[in-house]
Enzyme design. Structure first.
Site, PDB file in Angstrom:
ATOM      1  N   CYS A 157       0.813  -1.217   0.000  1.00  0.00           N
ATOM      2  CA  CYS A 157       0.000   0.000   0.000  1.00  0.00           C
ATOM      3  C   CYS A 157       0.845   1.265   0.000  1.00  0.00           C
ATOM      4  O   CYS A 157       0.498   2.259  -0.643  1.00  0.00           O
ATOM      5  CB  CYS A 157      -0.973   0.003   1.177  1.00  0.00           C
ATOM      6  SG  CYS A 157      -0.191  -0.003   2.803  1.00  0.00           S
ATOM      7  N   HIS A 161      -1.731   1.453   7.393  1.00  0.00           N
ATOM      8  CA  HIS A 161      -2.086   1.553   5.973  1.00  0.00           C
ATOM      9  C   HIS A 161      -1.716   2.924   5.436  1.00  0.00           C
ATOM     10  O   HIS A 161      -1.629   3.902   6.194  1.00  0.00           O
ATOM     11  CB  HIS A 161      -3.585   1.317   5.793  1.00  0.00           C
ATOM     12  CG  HIS A 161      -3.998   1.024   4.389  1.00  0.00           C
ATOM     13  ND1 HIS A 161      -3.478  -0.024   3.663  1.00  0.00           N
ATOM     14  CD2 HIS A 161      -4.870   1.649   3.558  1.00  0.00           C
ATOM     15  CE1 HIS A 161      -4.037  -0.047   2.458  1.00  0.00           C
ATOM     16  NE2 HIS A 161      -4.868   0.974   2.370  1.00  0.00           N
ATOM     17  N   ASP A 188      -8.367   4.083  -1.575  1.00  0.00           N
ATOM     18  CA  ASP A 188      -7.660   2.927  -1.034  1.00  0.00           C
ATOM     19  C   ASP A 188      -7.069   2.108  -2.173  1.00  0.00           C
ATOM     20  O   ASP A 188      -7.788   1.647  -3.059  1.00  0.00           O
ATOM     21  CB  ASP A 188      -8.637   2.074  -0.215  1.00  0.00           C
ATOM     22  CG  ASP A 188      -7.928   1.164   0.766  1.00  0.00           C
ATOM     23  OD1 ASP A 188      -6.835   0.664   0.428  1.00  0.00           O
ATOM     24  OD2 ASP A 188      -8.470   0.955   1.862  1.00  0.00           O
TER      25      ASP A 188
END
Length: 439
Positions: free
Chosen positions: A73, A195, A213
């Site tokens: 990520c 994240h 995301d």
């Protein structure tokens, strides 16, 4: 690490089976998140549009993609940002095309390690700086308040009256800033832990930001209340002992190069369209263990009065010659005449710093093959600069008597800052493999 893999937890393993269950996305927690494509999400988007909260949205949404590994990520977010800012990687992607992908981001952290551990906020900063991007990094428990985060959101997302004046001329990215948040999913009542995500829009009426995301296999784009996402950035990363935080990234575009017919000039990959952050060294992953040992040494000799330069030099001269310094940095070649001229000016500045740093300068680079454009002694001087606190480093470089202008002094400070960053993150590589955490 700040981001972890999407391996299943014990509760997600099928009974009486060693094989994990499989999943197709997860439902967003409705008490904290609003799906972008929902009716309410569309209403918020319309409000953001009416209130000029989409400054970076169009550039970011063009590059939105799904991360290629469960723990990617951080670097997938950075790839999105680099392409949205129109940074030229100076190397081929496929065919004749130059375009960023995750495997190109290997200057500070090894990709195989990232697959196991993810990256921290400091890693993210180092990787971005290696690509020549400016990074305004804020740790939420140390240097920022909710008001600071709100200002960062507005800087990235809210258009002023002058924004967009140059869009017709293709210059809309020159003043673009993109906000990235490093946060704890648990605060948002999502599954997983640390994240990274880019922020694409802000709606003033609902005080919500749009999270794009990159783990789209898990959660789609969604709106979150601004104070809540800020609270999520205040969570402590157990691997660094620091909070998570946020970063504003920007890139000063070079003047667009066109030929006499006003068509874009096709550039060779070796003649970089943008100048990389470092033109002297790379901090390859194989030198990380030596950097970690050196960081531990620096911690033992640093005191209230600073870091003694003579002890730094003695560390690298333990074998009688400073070639040991090449174990933590790797020299690179000057790729064009412009870089050679810049390096020559930095070398002249280093000669002027000789008295302050106590170095023994030798001859210059091999003019025949141009392999090394700084000597090992000059490299040691830059490592010495990287090893002292930033305020003292800046004072030394900016105040030394020299014909070097501010641009050259800042370039030398940038080279030292990159090495300092690589040293700083050298001990942040513990693996979460087989621990069952999620991104």
């Amino acid at each position: 690490m700040s981001t972890t893999s999407n391996l299943p937890t014990a509760s997600e393993t099928a009974p009486n089976s060693k094989r994990p269950m499989s999943f197709y996305q997860r439902k967003l927690p409705v008490e904290t998140c609003v799906a972008f494509a929902s009716k309410q999400g569309k209403r918020i988007f319309r409000s953001a549009l009416e209130n000029n909260g989409l400054k970076s949205f169009y550039n970011v949404i063009e590059q939105h993609h799904t991360q290629t590994e469960p723990a990617f990520c951080g670097i997938s977010t950075l790839v999105l940002v680099l392409n949205a800012l129109a940074v030229d990687p100076g190397q081929h992607w496929k065919g004749p095309w130059r375009w960023y992908e995750e495997k190109m981001l290997n200057c500070c952290v090894d990709l195989e390690e990232i697959k196991k551990t993810g990256i921290t906020l400091k890693d993210f900063q180092c990787l971005a700086m290696c690509q020549g991007v400016s990074v305004d990094l804020q740790y939420s428990d140390e240097t920022s308040r909710l008001e600071d985060f709100r200002r960062a959101v507005e800087a990235a997302c809210v258009e002023s009256e002058s924004d967009g004046d140059d869009i017709e001329d293709g210059d809309s990215k020159n003043d673009l800033q993109i906000l990235v948040v490093s946060y704890d999913r648990k605060v948002l009542k999502q599954t997983g832990s640390g994240h990274f995500s880019p922020v694409a829009a802000y709606d003033r009426a609902s005080d919500s930001i749009l999270i794009l995301d990159t783990a789209r296999f898990k959660y789609g784009a969604h709106w979150v209340k601004l104070p809540l996402i800020y609270d999520a950035t205040k969570s402590i990363d157990p691997d660094t002992g620091k909070s998570r935080g946020f970063a504003l990234l920007s890139f000063l575009q070079p003047e667009q190069q066109k030929d006499s017919t006003q068509e874009w000039v096709c550039l060779e990959a070796s003649s970089s369209f943008t100048q990389p952050s470092s033109i002297l060294f790379r901090s390859k992953m194989r030198g990380n263990e030596e950097r970690r040992k050196y960081k531990e040494y620096l911690e033992t000799i640093s005191g209230p009065s600073g870091t003694p330069l003579d002890l730094i030099r003695s560390y690298w001269m333990s074998d009688g010659h400073p070639t040991k310094v090449w174990s933590i940095i790797e020299p690179i070649r000057a790729r064009n005449e412009e870089e050679k001229e810049l390096i020559a000016k930095m070398r002249s500045l280093l000669a002027d710093l000789k008295g302050d740093l106590g170095a023994d300068l030798k001859n210059c680079c091999d003019s025949k093959n141009h392999k090394l454009c700084v000597t090992v002694n000059e490299a040691l001087m830059i490592v010495c600069l990287a090893s002292i606190p930033e305020p003292k480093r800046r004072e030394m470089v900016m105040n030394v008597k020299s014909t070097a202008d501010t641009i050259i002094r800042e370039e030398l400070l940038k080279e030292a800052a990159l090495i300092a960053s690589a040293i700083a993150i050298s001990d942040e590589f513990e693996s979460f493999e087989d621990k069952g955490f999620e991104s």
